[in-house]
Design a protein around this motif. Structure first.
Motif, PDB file in Angstrom:
ATOM      1  N   ARG A   1       0.815  -1.212   0.000  1.00  0.00           N
ATOM      2  CA  ARG A   1       0.000   0.000   0.000  1.00  0.00           C
ATOM      3  C   ARG A   1       0.851   1.264   0.000  1.00  0.00           C
ATOM      4  O   ARG A   1       0.463   2.289  -0.561  1.00  0.00           O
ATOM      5  N   GLU A   2       2.005   1.210   0.640  1.00  0.00           N
ATOM      6  CA  GLU A   2       2.890   2.373   0.641  1.00  0.00           C
ATOM      7  C   GLU A   2       3.205   2.830  -0.782  1.00  0.00           C
ATOM      8  O   GLU A   2       3.148   4.018  -1.110  1.00  0.00           O
ATOM      9  N   VAL A   3       3.532   1.868  -1.644  1.00  0.00           N
ATOM     10  CA  VAL A   3       3.867   2.200  -3.027  1.00  0.00           C
ATOM     11  C   VAL A   3       2.645   2.735  -3.767  1.00  0.00           C
ATOM     12  O   VAL A   3       2.728   3.747  -4.486  1.00  0.00           O
ATOM     13  N   LEU A   4       1.503   2.073  -3.585  1.00  0.00           N
ATOM     14  CA  LEU A   4       0.304   2.463  -4.326  1.00  0.00           C
ATOM     15  C   LEU A   4      -0.252   3.804  -3.864  1.00  0.00           C
ATOM     16  O   LEU A   4      -0.711   4.610  -4.688  1.00  0.00           O
ATOM     17  N   GLU A   5      -0.237   4.068  -2.559  1.00  0.00           N
ATOM     18  CA  GLU A   5      -0.715   5.364  -2.084  1.00  0.00           C
ATOM     19  C   GLU A   5       0.221   6.479  -2.549  1.00  0.00           C
ATOM     20  O   GLU A   5      -0.225   7.592  -2.856  1.00  0.00           O
ATOM     21  N   GLY A   6       1.517   6.190  -2.604  1.00  0.00           N
ATOM     22  CA  GLY A   6       2.444   7.174  -3.141  1.00  0.00           C
ATOM     23  C   GLY A   6       2.129   7.496  -4.582  1.00  0.00           C
ATOM     24  O   GLY A   6       2.152   8.668  -5.002  1.00  0.00           O
ATOM     25  N   LEU A   7       1.828   6.466  -5.370  1.00  0.00           N
ATOM     26  CA  LEU A   7       1.461   6.681  -6.774  1.00  0.00           C
ATOM     27  C   LEU A   7       0.164   7.470  -6.882  1.00  0.00           C
ATOM     28  O   LEU A   7       0.035   8.364  -7.740  1.00  0.00           O
ATOM     29  N   ALA A   8      -0.811   7.162  -6.018  1.00  0.00           N
ATOM     30  CA  ALA A   8      -2.075   7.895  -6.043  1.00  0.00           C
ATOM     31  C   ALA A   8      -1.838   9.377  -5.795  1.00  0.00           C
ATOM     32  O   ALA A   8      -2.423  10.238  -6.476  1.00  0.00           O
ATOM     33  N   CYS A   9      -0.986   9.691  -4.838  1.00  0.00           N
ATOM     34  CA  CYS A   9      -0.688  11.096  -4.553  1.00  0.00           C
ATOM     35  C   CYS A   9       0.062  11.743  -5.711  1.00  0.00           C
ATOM     36  O   CYS A   9      -0.177  12.911  -6.043  1.00  0.00           O
ATOM     37  N   ARG A  10       0.962  11.007  -6.314  1.00  0.00           N
ATOM     38  CA  ARG A  10       1.706  11.536  -7.469  1.00  0.00           C
ATOM     39  C   ARG A  10       0.745  11.901  -8.594  1.00  0.00           C
ATOM     40  O   ARG A  10       0.820  12.999  -9.166  1.00  0.00           O
ATOM     41  N   LEU A  11      -0.161  10.985  -8.927  1.00  0.00           N
ATOM     42  CA  LEU A  11      -1.120  11.239  -9.999  1.00  0.00           C
ATOM     43  C   LEU A  11      -2.070  12.377  -9.617  1.00  0.00           C
ATOM     44  O   LEU A  11      -2.406  13.226 -10.450  1.00  0.00           O
ATOM     45  N   ALA A  12      -2.500  12.377  -8.356  1.00  0.00           N
ATOM     46  CA  ALA A  12      -3.421  13.420  -7.907  1.00  0.00           C
ATOM     47  C   ALA A  12      -2.788  14.800  -8.005  1.00  0.00           C
ATOM     48  O   ALA A  12      -3.472  15.791  -8.327  1.00  0.00           O
ATOM     49  N   SER A  13      -1.488  14.904  -7.759  1.00  0.00           N
ATOM     50  CA  SER A  13      -0.816  16.206  -7.825  1.00  0.00           C
ATOM     51  C   SER A  13      -0.823  16.769  -9.237  1.00  0.00           C
ATOM     52  O   SER A  13      -0.735  17.986  -9.428  1.00  0.00           O
ATOM     53  N   GLN A  14      -0.939  15.894 -10.225  1.00  0.00           N
ATOM     54  CA  GLN A  14      -0.965  16.336 -11.623  1.00  0.00           C
ATOM     55  C   GLN A  14      -2.369  16.713 -12.084  1.00  0.00           C
ATOM     56  O   GLN A  14      -2.532  17.377 -13.104  1.00  0.00           O
TER      57      GLN A  14
END
Length: 230
Positions: free
Chosen positions: A87-100
């Motif tokens: 989940r650490e990796v996936l939540e990080g990706l979610a935040c990355r995409l959300a920032s864009q």
């Protein structure tokens, strides 16, 4: 006109009922999920019950055991740590995409959720904090706008919710979670993809490390834990 559900509707109904029954612990961890028992307790036919059990097993809320068949999953703390690693990796990706993709309206929504989280903390309402916490993460996933990612995170969230009913309280608490959420929102507002990913991953990594080192105390269940949904 007939009011009978189509077969596909019956299967979906059985799946949703079984999923909720497991998360509510009306089926206990380790309990055998026989088709006959599931069908009787959910008041559905055997075919929809069988499909529901198969789907629950695929999603990780049940597991197959030799000579027993499907049983409700009974994850220990070590397994929960593994779930958090993913989940650490996936939540990080979610935040990355959300920032864009985040808009001004999205940021207002997130700030409003944080205000609700603060109110829950101030009133000492752990159950409300649990609900608001889930809203926050769901909103970030919505902003990220990646359905495949969201599906995987929701599956992990259910596994975490089940595991939290059989493991132990971790240190940290609700105020620390709120501070981390604020850092996530600030990072999203900055539109800095690396900072946003770091904020998302750091939040989950802290909880994962807590789980790995916390000393067992007393068993907890569902929303009574301070931070179960992360």
């Amino acid at each position: 006109m007939s009011t009978a559900r189509p077969e596909s509707g019956l299967a979906e109904h059985a799946y949703l009922c079984l999923r909720q029954a497991i998360l509510d612990r009306r089926f206990e961890p380790g309990e055998r999920l026989s088709v006959a028992v599931v069908a009787e307790r959910l008041e559905v036919g055997r075919s929809p019950a069988r499909e529901a059990i198969a789907r629950i097993t695929y999603e990780g809320l049940a597991q197959f055991e030799p000579n027993k068949g499907a049983v409700v999953a009974n994850p220990d703390r070590g397994e929960l740590v593994e779930i958090y690693e993913v989940r650490e990796v996936l939540e990080g990706l979610a935040c990355r995409l959300a920032s864009q993709r985040v808009s001004a309206a999205d940021l207002r929504d997130l700030r409003a959720i944080l205000a609700d989280q603060r109110a829950a903390i101030d009133s000492g309402d752990v159950a409300r904090h649990y609900t608001v916490d889930m809203r926050f993460h769901a909103r970030v996933r919505e902003i990220a706008a990646n359905s495949k990612l969201a599906t995987q995170l929701y599956l992990l969230q259910d596994q975490i919710r089940l595991a939290m009913s059989t493991t132990h309280r971790s240190p940290g608490g609700m105020p620390l979670a709120l501070a981390e959420h604020h850092r996530i929102v600030d990072a999203l507002e900055s539109r800095d993809v690396l900072l946003a990913e770091f904020a998302g991953r750091s939040h989950i990594a802290r909880l994962r490390k807590d789980l790995a080192i916390v000393e067992p105390t007393s068993a907890i269940s569902g929303p009574s834990v301070a931070e179960p949904s992360r």
